[in-house]
Design a protein around this motif. Structure first.
Motif, PDB file in Angstrom:
ATOM      1  N   ASP A 401     -18.307 137.132  23.937  1.00  0.00           N
ATOM      2  CA  ASP A 401     -18.320 136.170  25.033  1.00  0.00           C
ATOM      3  C   ASP A 401     -16.969 135.461  25.162  1.00  0.00           C
ATOM      4  OD1 ASP A 401     -20.920 136.837  25.574  1.00  0.00           O
ATOM      5  OD2 ASP A 401     -21.799 135.091  24.564  1.00  0.00           O
ATOM      6  N   GLU A 402     -16.361 135.149  24.036  1.00  0.00           N
ATOM      7  CA  GLU A 402     -15.083 134.428  24.038  1.00  0.00           C
ATOM      8  C   GLU A 402     -13.885 135.364  24.190  1.00  0.00           C
ATOM      9  OE1 GLU A 402     -14.508 131.172  23.823  1.00  0.00           O
ATOM     10  OE2 GLU A 402     -16.572 130.479  23.533  1.00  0.00           O
ATOM     11  N   LYS A 403     -14.173 136.678  24.195  1.00  0.00           N
ATOM     12  CA  LYS A 403     -13.104 137.687  24.222  1.00  0.00           C
ATOM     13  C   LYS A 403     -12.125 137.468  23.064  1.00  0.00           C
ATOM     14  CE  LYS A 403     -13.331 138.677  29.174  1.00  0.00           C
ATOM     15  NZ  LYS A 403     -14.628 138.023  29.348  1.00  0.00           N
ATOM     16  N   ALA A 404     -12.686 137.155  21.892  1.00  0.00           N
ATOM     17  CA  ALA A 404     -11.877 136.898  20.698  1.00  0.00           C
ATOM     18  C   ALA A 404     -11.364 138.213  20.131  1.00  0.00           C
ATOM     19  CB  ALA A 404     -12.709 136.166  19.647  1.00  0.00           C
ATOM     20  N   ALA A 405     -10.097 138.222  19.759  1.00  0.00           N
ATOM     21  CA  ALA A 405      -9.480 139.434  19.213  1.00  0.00           C
ATOM     22  C   ALA A 405      -9.786 139.616  17.738  1.00  0.00           C
ATOM     23  CB  ALA A 405      -7.966 139.380  19.424  1.00  0.00           C
ATOM     24  N   TYR A 406     -10.288 138.571  17.074  1.00  0.00           N
ATOM     25  CA  TYR A 406     -10.535 138.624  15.630  1.00  0.00           C
ATOM     26  C   TYR A 406     -11.434 137.451  15.259  1.00  0.00           C
ATOM     27  CZ  TYR A 406      -6.979 135.042  16.027  1.00  0.00           C
ATOM     28  OH  TYR A 406      -6.289 133.925  16.415  1.00  0.00           O
ATOM     29  N   VAL A 407     -11.926 137.471  14.037  1.00  0.00           N
ATOM     30  CA  VAL A 407     -12.693 136.356  13.481  1.00  0.00           C
ATOM     31  C   VAL A 407     -12.114 136.039  12.103  1.00  0.00           C
ATOM     32  CG1 VAL A 407     -14.931 135.574  12.612  1.00  0.00           C
ATOM     33  CG2 VAL A 407     -14.820 136.930  14.706  1.00  0.00           C
ATOM     34  N   LEU A 408     -11.728 134.796  11.886  1.00  0.00           N
ATOM     35  CA  LEU A 408     -11.306 134.336  10.570  1.00  0.00           C
ATOM     36  C   LEU A 408     -12.516 133.751   9.843  1.00  0.00           C
ATOM     37  CD1 LEU A 408      -7.947 132.533  11.467  1.00  0.00           C
ATOM     38  CD2 LEU A 408      -8.265 134.869  10.624  1.00  0.00           C
ATOM     39  N   THR A 409     -12.623 134.013   8.562  1.00  0.00           N
ATOM     40  CA  THR A 409     -13.786 133.560   7.791  1.00  0.00           C
ATOM     41  C   THR A 409     -13.337 132.858   6.523  1.00  0.00           C
ATOM     42  OG1 THR A 409     -13.882 135.854   7.033  1.00  0.00           O
ATOM     43  CG2 THR A 409     -15.579 135.146   8.573  1.00  0.00           C
ATOM     44  N   GLN A 410     -14.221 132.034   6.000  1.00  0.00           N
ATOM     45  CA  GLN A 410     -13.930 131.212   4.828  1.00  0.00           C
ATOM     46  C   GLN A 410     -14.617 131.797   3.599  1.00  0.00           C
ATOM     47  OE1 GLN A 410     -15.426 127.199   5.074  1.00  0.00           O
ATOM     48  NE2 GLN A 410     -13.845 126.402   3.700  1.00  0.00           N
ATOM     49  N   GLY A 411     -13.833 132.218   2.614  1.00  0.00           N
ATOM     50  CA  GLY A 411     -14.392 132.749   1.379  1.00  0.00           C
ATOM     51  C   GLY A 411     -14.675 134.238   1.458  1.00  0.00           C
ATOM     52  N   TYR A 412     -14.520 134.906   0.324  1.00  0.00           N
ATOM     53  CA  TYR A 412     -14.702 136.361   0.323  1.00  0.00           C
ATOM     54  C   TYR A 412     -16.157 136.758   0.531  1.00  0.00           C
ATOM     55  CZ  TYR A 412     -16.741 136.801  -4.398  1.00  0.00           C
ATOM     56  OH  TYR A 412     -17.569 136.743  -5.495  1.00  0.00           O
ATOM     57  N   ALA A 413     -17.112 135.889   0.154  1.00  0.00           N
ATOM     58  CA  ALA A 413     -18.525 136.232   0.308  1.00  0.00           C
ATOM     59  C   ALA A 413     -18.883 136.367   1.786  1.00  0.00           C
ATOM     60  CB  ALA A 413     -19.392 135.175  -0.362  1.00  0.00           C
ATOM     61  N   LEU A 414     -18.551 135.342   2.564  1.00  0.00           N
ATOM     62  CA  LEU A 414     -18.853 135.373   3.995  1.00  0.00           C
ATOM     63  C   LEU A 414     -18.071 136.485   4.682  1.00  0.00           C
ATOM     64  CD1 LEU A 414     -20.424 133.960   6.258  1.00  0.00           C
ATOM     65  CD2 LEU A 414     -18.474 132.412   6.546  1.00  0.00           C
ATOM     66  N   THR A 415     -16.822 136.679   4.291  1.00  0.00           N
ATOM     67  CA  THR A 415     -15.994 137.733   4.868  1.00  0.00           C
ATOM     68  C   THR A 415     -16.618 139.106   4.642  1.00  0.00           C
ATOM     69  OG1 THR A 415     -14.034 136.386   4.402  1.00  0.00           O
ATOM     70  CG2 THR A 415     -13.670 138.705   4.935  1.00  0.00           C
ATOM     71  N   SER A 416     -17.063 139.354   3.415  1.00  0.00           N
ATOM     72  CA  SER A 416     -17.634 140.659   3.075  1.00  0.00           C
ATOM     73  C   SER A 416     -18.906 140.929   3.859  1.00  0.00           C
ATOM     74  CB  SER A 416     -17.925 140.718   1.576  1.00  0.00           C
ATOM     75  OG  SER A 416     -16.749 140.501   0.818  1.00  0.00           O
ATOM     76  N   LEU A 417     -19.795 139.940   3.946  1.00  0.00           N
ATOM     77  CA  LEU A 417     -21.063 140.133   4.636  1.00  0.00           C
ATOM     78  C   LEU A 417     -20.880 140.294   6.139  1.00  0.00           C
ATOM     79  CD1 LEU A 417     -23.081 137.582   2.527  1.00  0.00           C
ATOM     80  CD2 LEU A 417     -23.663 140.006   2.763  1.00  0.00           C
ATOM     81  N   MET A 418     -19.974 139.500   6.735  1.00  0.00           N
ATOM     82  CA  MET A 418     -19.736 139.627   8.171  1.00  0.00           C
ATOM     83  C   MET A 418     -19.057 140.955   8.499  1.00  0.00           C
ATOM     84  SD  MET A 418     -21.194 137.020   9.503  1.00  0.00           S
ATOM     85  CE  MET A 418     -22.381 137.307   8.163  1.00  0.00           C
ATOM     86  N   THR A 419     -18.245 141.463   7.574  1.00  0.00           N
ATOM     87  CA  THR A 419     -17.620 142.764   7.793  1.00  0.00           C
ATOM     88  C   THR A 419     -18.654 143.877   7.692  1.00  0.00           C
ATOM     89  OG1 THR A 419     -15.528 141.958   6.866  1.00  0.00           O
ATOM     90  CG2 THR A 419     -15.833 144.341   6.995  1.00  0.00           C
ATOM     91  N   TYR A 420     -19.523 143.815   6.675  1.00  0.00           N
ATOM     92  CA  TYR A 420     -20.517 144.875   6.476  1.00  0.00           C
ATOM     93  C   TYR A 420     -21.522 144.894   7.618  1.00  0.00           C
ATOM     94  CZ  TYR A 420     -24.310 147.613   4.511  1.00  0.00           C
ATOM     95  OH  TYR A 420     -25.297 148.547   4.328  1.00  0.00           O
ATOM     96  N   ALA A 454     -13.167 131.389  14.379  1.00  0.00           N
ATOM     97  CA  ALA A 454     -13.173 131.170  12.932  1.00  0.00           C
ATOM     98  C   ALA A 454     -14.540 130.638  12.532  1.00  0.00           C
ATOM     99  CB  ALA A 454     -12.072 130.195  12.523  1.00  0.00           C
ATOM    100  N   LEU A 455     -15.063 131.134  11.419  1.00  0.00           N
ATOM    101  CA  LEU A 455     -16.388 130.750  10.935  1.00  0.00           C
ATOM    102  C   LEU A 455     -16.267 130.233   9.512  1.00  0.00           C
ATOM    103  CD1 LEU A 455     -19.444 130.839  11.767  1.00  0.00           C
ATOM    104  CD2 LEU A 455     -19.574 132.953  10.418  1.00  0.00           C
ATOM    105  N   GLY A 456     -16.732 128.990   9.294  1.00  0.00           N
ATOM    106  CA  GLY A 456     -16.662 128.385   7.975  1.00  0.00           C
ATOM    107  C   GLY A 456     -17.976 127.769   7.567  1.00  0.00           C
ATOM    108  N   GLU A 457     -18.143 127.552   6.279  1.00  0.00           N
ATOM    109  CA  GLU A 457     -19.362 126.934   5.764  1.00  0.00           C
ATOM    110  C   GLU A 457     -19.375 125.452   6.101  1.00  0.00           C
ATOM    111  OE1 GLU A 457     -19.965 127.805   1.657  1.00  0.00           O
ATOM    112  OE2 GLU A 457     -19.389 129.908   1.883  1.00  0.00           O
ATOM    113  N   SER A 458     -20.526 124.964   6.468  1.00  0.00           N
ATOM    114  CA  SER A 458     -20.651 123.568   6.877  1.00  0.00           C
ATOM    115  C   SER A 458     -20.264 122.634   5.731  1.00  0.00           C
ATOM    116  CB  SER A 458     -22.104 123.292   7.295  1.00  0.00           C
ATOM    117  OG  SER A 458     -22.245 121.961   7.711  1.00  0.00           O
TER     118      SER A 458
END
Length: 521
Positions: A401-420, A454-458
């Motif tokens: 919806d945002e036409k985002a070219a990428y997503v930045l994530t916080q921490g390797y755990a969230l990064t790994s799960l969002m990638t998988y 970008a997605l981070g933990e609350s």
């Protein structure tokens, strides 16, 4: 006639125990396979799966064996959750037979072999933890194969088993650093077991060590080329940081629960009954017990001392469980045969229920994880395994919806799960801890010139990290990780644009960046 009757009764008991062990092993494997196909990946499994897509001689956290295991598994069974875990399930599912074989070769008793297999499947760490593919899975298998080779050396006196022992040790070291304690345990067994002492100065022992070092060498070379990153990370846990008895209590309670209290109460007297000062006959049951105890001792003592100042994760002692199960099985069989105290007889009788109770606990745990029938909410430890597939789907929708070219994530755990779980067409990048991601191609800085999300933990202030990189950082709402019973966790979403500094931190082999975003040594 009395002796013949006892022999016949013993054979009947061994047959029934063997049938129970076979049925229990098959039932456990079926239960684990069902759960493995329906449970989402843990964050570590997702991370190791990303390793498997870019095989390397080493990674920051561990040697590469788990990545190779997953790569072969997904090649054979596909990239689903079950495909990621399938090969690990198969090799760990064969462990009851291997544990039974070791018990049989040590004591020559079919009854003890069947009991050892039952003890193994009755351990919750195995029955529940065996679903998940981690470095502990190949470590436990190769450690136990090494133990089998040591037992064959003791039984046959043939030097070829030292080469097999070196092969198993090398593969275990390629699985996890904990395998170094197995080498120490073997050395202790060679010293403490009279019939094995002749191998201490044997050229065959040196040849076995050479085989282990050759197998382990590629990982050492990789580390040398990357600032000894893994050694620094893992050995950094060893120095004491003050006295904290809370961790000792936590360690003991966790091990009792993970091994099964009914097995622990049999293991303790089994260890206490081993004669260390008395003279013992070569290749006797007492020597067999010494061998098992020696392979357990170095790791058990180290982690016990470590728990005086820091937390010991329950799974770290998993490779000790096969030998512990064999010792417990030996003591139970001997106690049931001897006319000992009523207390010992009661413990031995209770230990026979370890496997049925362990299987019931595993079934209830998996049922709760799959259905959420008991509304425990975020306090439920199983909540870490749910909702990430839906979160990734929502994140992909926002990115489109945002036409985002990428997503930045916080921490390797969230990064790994969002990638998988996420759309592979949308790059998911962790800007920090870049040493964790050296196994894959580094995204170009030009990627971040376009707007992104970008997605981070609350509550973890990911926006402050983003503002060190982008001029425009705007809140874009919250995304929720949900389960059937409701929301498990909320994540903060941001729009980012117009970078004024490198988005990616430098790769730092031995630590994080400092306030100037330079490697801190």
């Amino acid at each position: 006639m009395v002796a013949a009757a006892r022999t016949e009764a013993g054979l009947r008991r061994a047959v029934w125990l063997g049938l129970f062990a076979c049925a229990g092993s098959i039932a456990l494997l079926a239960l684990q396979a069902l759960a493995a196909g329906r449970l989402e990946l843990s964050f570590d499994e997702a991370y190791y799966t990303l390793w498997s897509r870019s095989l390397s001689f080493g990674y920051l956290d561990h040697p590469p064996m788990v990545a190779l295991l997953i790569r072969v598994s997904t090649s054979l069974f596909g990239g689903s959750e079950l495909g990621v875990r399938a090969l690990s399930l198969v090799v760990v599912g064969a462990m009851p037979a291997l544990v039974a074989f070791i018990a049989w070769r040590l004591f020559g008793s079919a009854e003890k072999a069947a009991l050892a297999a039952l003890m193994w499947i009755g351990m919750p760490l195995i029955s529940i933890g065996g679903v998940f593919v981690t470095p502990d899975a190949p470590l436990v298998v190769f450690w136990t194969l090494g133990l089998a080779a040591l037992v064959e050396l003791w039984r046959t006196g043939e030097r070829r088993w030292l080469i097999a022992l070196g092969l198993a040790l090398g593969l275990a070291l390629q699985s996890k650093f904990t395998a170094a304690f197995f080498a120490a345990g073997v050395a202790l067994a060679l010293v403490a077991t009279p019939s094995l002492r002749r191998w201490l100065l044997s050229p065959a022992l040196l040849a076995g060590l050479a085989v282990a070092l050759v197998i382990f060498a590629p990982f050492v070379v990789w580390n040398g080329a990357h600032g000894w990153a893994t050694f620094a990370k893992q050995l950094g846990r060893a120095p004491p940081n003050g006295f904290a008895p809370y961790y000792l209590a936590e360690f003991l309670v966790a091990q009792i629960g993970l091994m099964n209290p009914l097995i622990v109460v049999a293991l303790v007297p089994a260890l206490a009954a081993i004669p260390w000062r008395a003279s013992i006959s070569p290749r006797s049951p007492d020597e067999a017990r010494r061998i098992l105890a020696c392979t357990i001792a170095p790791a058990a003592v180290y982690f016990l001392l470590h728990s005086l100042h820091d937390r010991v994760q329950g799974n770290w002692l998993a490779p000790l469980y096969p030998a512990a199960g064999v010792l417990a099985a030996d003591w139970v069989a001997e106690s049931r045969r001897a006319a000992g105290s009523r207390f010992a007889a009661a413990i031995a009788k209770a230990a026979l229920w370890a496997a049925p109770i362990g299987l019931v606990v595993a079934a209830l745990t998996f049922a709760e994880a799959l259905t959420g029938a008991v509304p425990l909410g975020p306090a439920n430890p199983l909540a870490r395994l749910e909702g990430f597939r839906g979160l990734a789907r929502d994140l992909d929708a926002e990115a489109r919806d945002e036409k985002a070219a990428y997503v930045l994530t916080q921490g390797y755990a969230l990064t790994s799960l969002m990638t998988y779980y996420g759309d592979p067409a949308i790059p998911v990048v962790q800007p920090e801890q870049r040493m964790r991601w050296i196994f894959e191609a580094q995204p170009p800085e030009s990627l971040f010139t376009a707007p992104g999300l970008a997605l981070g933990e609350s509550g973890r202030h990911f926006d402050l990290i983003l503002k060190m990189r982008f001029r425009a950082v705007e809140p874009a709402g919250l995304l929720q990780r949900r389960q059937a019973g409701g929301t498990l966790e909320a994540y903060e979403l941001y729009r980012v644009a117009d970078p004024y500094a490198p988005v990616m931190d430098p790769v730092c082999p031995r630590g994080e960046v400092d306030l100037k975003r330079q490697c801190s040594w």
